[in-house]
Design an enzyme around this catalytic site. Sequence first.
Site, PDB file in Angstrom:
ATOM      1  N   GLY A 117     -65.817 -43.493  52.638  1.00 36.42           N
ATOM      2  CA  GLY A 117     -65.927 -43.579  54.101  1.00 36.42           C
ATOM      3  C   GLY A 117     -67.334 -43.962  54.519  1.00 36.42           C
ATOM      4  N   GLU A 165     -61.453 -47.522  53.687  1.00 36.84           N
ATOM      5  CA  GLU A 165     -61.403 -46.823  54.970  1.00 36.84           C
ATOM      6  C   GLU A 165     -61.944 -47.725  56.080  1.00 36.84           C
ATOM      7  OE1 GLU A 165     -63.098 -42.883  54.671  1.00 36.84           O
ATOM      8  OE2 GLU A 165     -62.322 -42.634  52.671  1.00 36.84           O
ATOM      9  N   TYR A 168     -65.526 -28.203  54.585  1.00 37.61           N
ATOM     10  CA  TYR A 168     -66.648 -28.182  55.519  1.00 37.61           C
ATOM     11  C   TYR A 168     -66.078 -27.989  56.918  1.00 37.61           C
ATOM     12  CZ  TYR A 168     -65.058 -32.923  56.446  1.00 37.61           C
ATOM     13  OH  TYR A 168     -64.271 -33.996  56.760  1.00 37.61           O
ATOM     14  N   TRP A 175     -61.867 -32.358  49.924  1.00 33.54           N
ATOM     15  CA  TRP A 175     -63.071 -33.172  50.054  1.00 33.54           C
ATOM     16  C   TRP A 175     -64.155 -32.257  50.567  1.00 33.54           C
ATOM     17  CZ3 TRP A 175     -65.350 -37.438  48.552  1.00 33.54           C
ATOM     18  CH2 TRP A 175     -66.588 -37.761  49.156  1.00 33.54           C
TER      19      TRP A 175
END
Length: 365
Positions: free
Chosen positions: A100, A143, A264, A345
């Site tokens: 990304g 992406e 996260y 991720w």
Amino acid sequence: MANSKNNLILVSTLLMLLQLHFTPSKAAIKGGYWYSESGLAVSNINPSHFTHLFCAFAHLDPNTNKVTISSSDSSQFSTFTQTLQAKNPSVKTLLSIGGGFGPSLAANFSRMARQANTRKSFIDSSIQQARSNNFLGLDLDWEYPSSDTDKTNFASLIKEWKEAVTKESRTSGKAPLFLSAAVAGSDQITPLKYYPGKDVANNLDFVNVMAYDLFTSEGYPTVTQPPAPWNNPRGQFSAEQGVTEWNKTLGVPLNKLNLGLPFYGYKWSLSDSNKNGLFAPAKQGLGAVKYKDIKNVAAQVVFDSTYVTNYCFKGTDWFGYDDTQSISAKVVNAKQKGLVGYFAWHIEQDSNWALSQAASQAWGM
Ligand SMILES: *[C@@H]1O[C@H](CO)[C@@H](O)[C@H](O)[C@H]1NC(C)=O
Ligand SMILES: *[C@@H]1O[C@H](CO)[C@@H](O)[C@H](O)[C@H]1NC(C)=O
């Protein structure tokens, strides 16, 4: 006595029938991405919580359209599989290509996919990189495709990729490389209509649905949010809605989809420390924060079972994120819905493997 023997036969027949009925057709995927830039050494990964580990990232060279590995990554990438399998012999490893990194990289994927000869450079070099570095599969992180032309070319790319890995397997006598892709998890991120769903279903072994970053503190700086809720009673977008769209609209079987789990969260600064729930007024959005750094704040943790999210606060600091409760609940929901598994991720952001372990235990065997 004769009776109890008959009973035994009856019971074991019933057990067999039950097993036939309930044994899932595919083994579960408990996936995690290792990101080389994170600083976590591959030798410090605990692979016991995972069935699949993704090595991120190999690059697309815009001049040659070949897949390359940075020289600073080459020693950890080339020993990735060996290092992890020494601790968990059944773990599968995949080399992830792309990432990304914004519109410039997306444009380069778009350009590579436009012509048969540049697609072939990508495909052949990806297989060569996988084999020479002992990976068991390849993962495409484009992406994102963002036009009808991209959709057509994405379809050609993965079709030709599948043909090439099948052919290579016949020649090498090795099991074919797995093929997967990390894909957008919601129209909130990018229009899903630019993915060729049927071709994805026909040519990729599984798909990592990035069902997170739906409500970030950059996107919604003035109101606290659940960044990756399973449900969303207030609006359209949620993780559940994203995987449903991948299945119902794009036509990919649920048992090829992995639910993305963010390790996260996002930070906000509250306008009033006493208004500290979901959708509370905020002064400012303060960006992404690793799970391990959120845990270090020692804030008061709340689990919201309606959205399936955690949040925590201390003074005016407020974090929307997934903790062990929401990770476990999302994994249970994904399993019940019929998904093949989940992926994280990325794993360096975990705190002492707490989320990795919670996810694996929640899924079970
Ligand atoms: C994309 O390609 C251009 C050259 O056409 C290059 O300058 C740029 O660095 C590439 N972007 C990425 C992220 O690799
Ligand atoms: C949705 O997933 C199910 C289960 O894998 C599958 O049988 C069905 O065909 C999928 N739906 C579509 C429209 O492809």
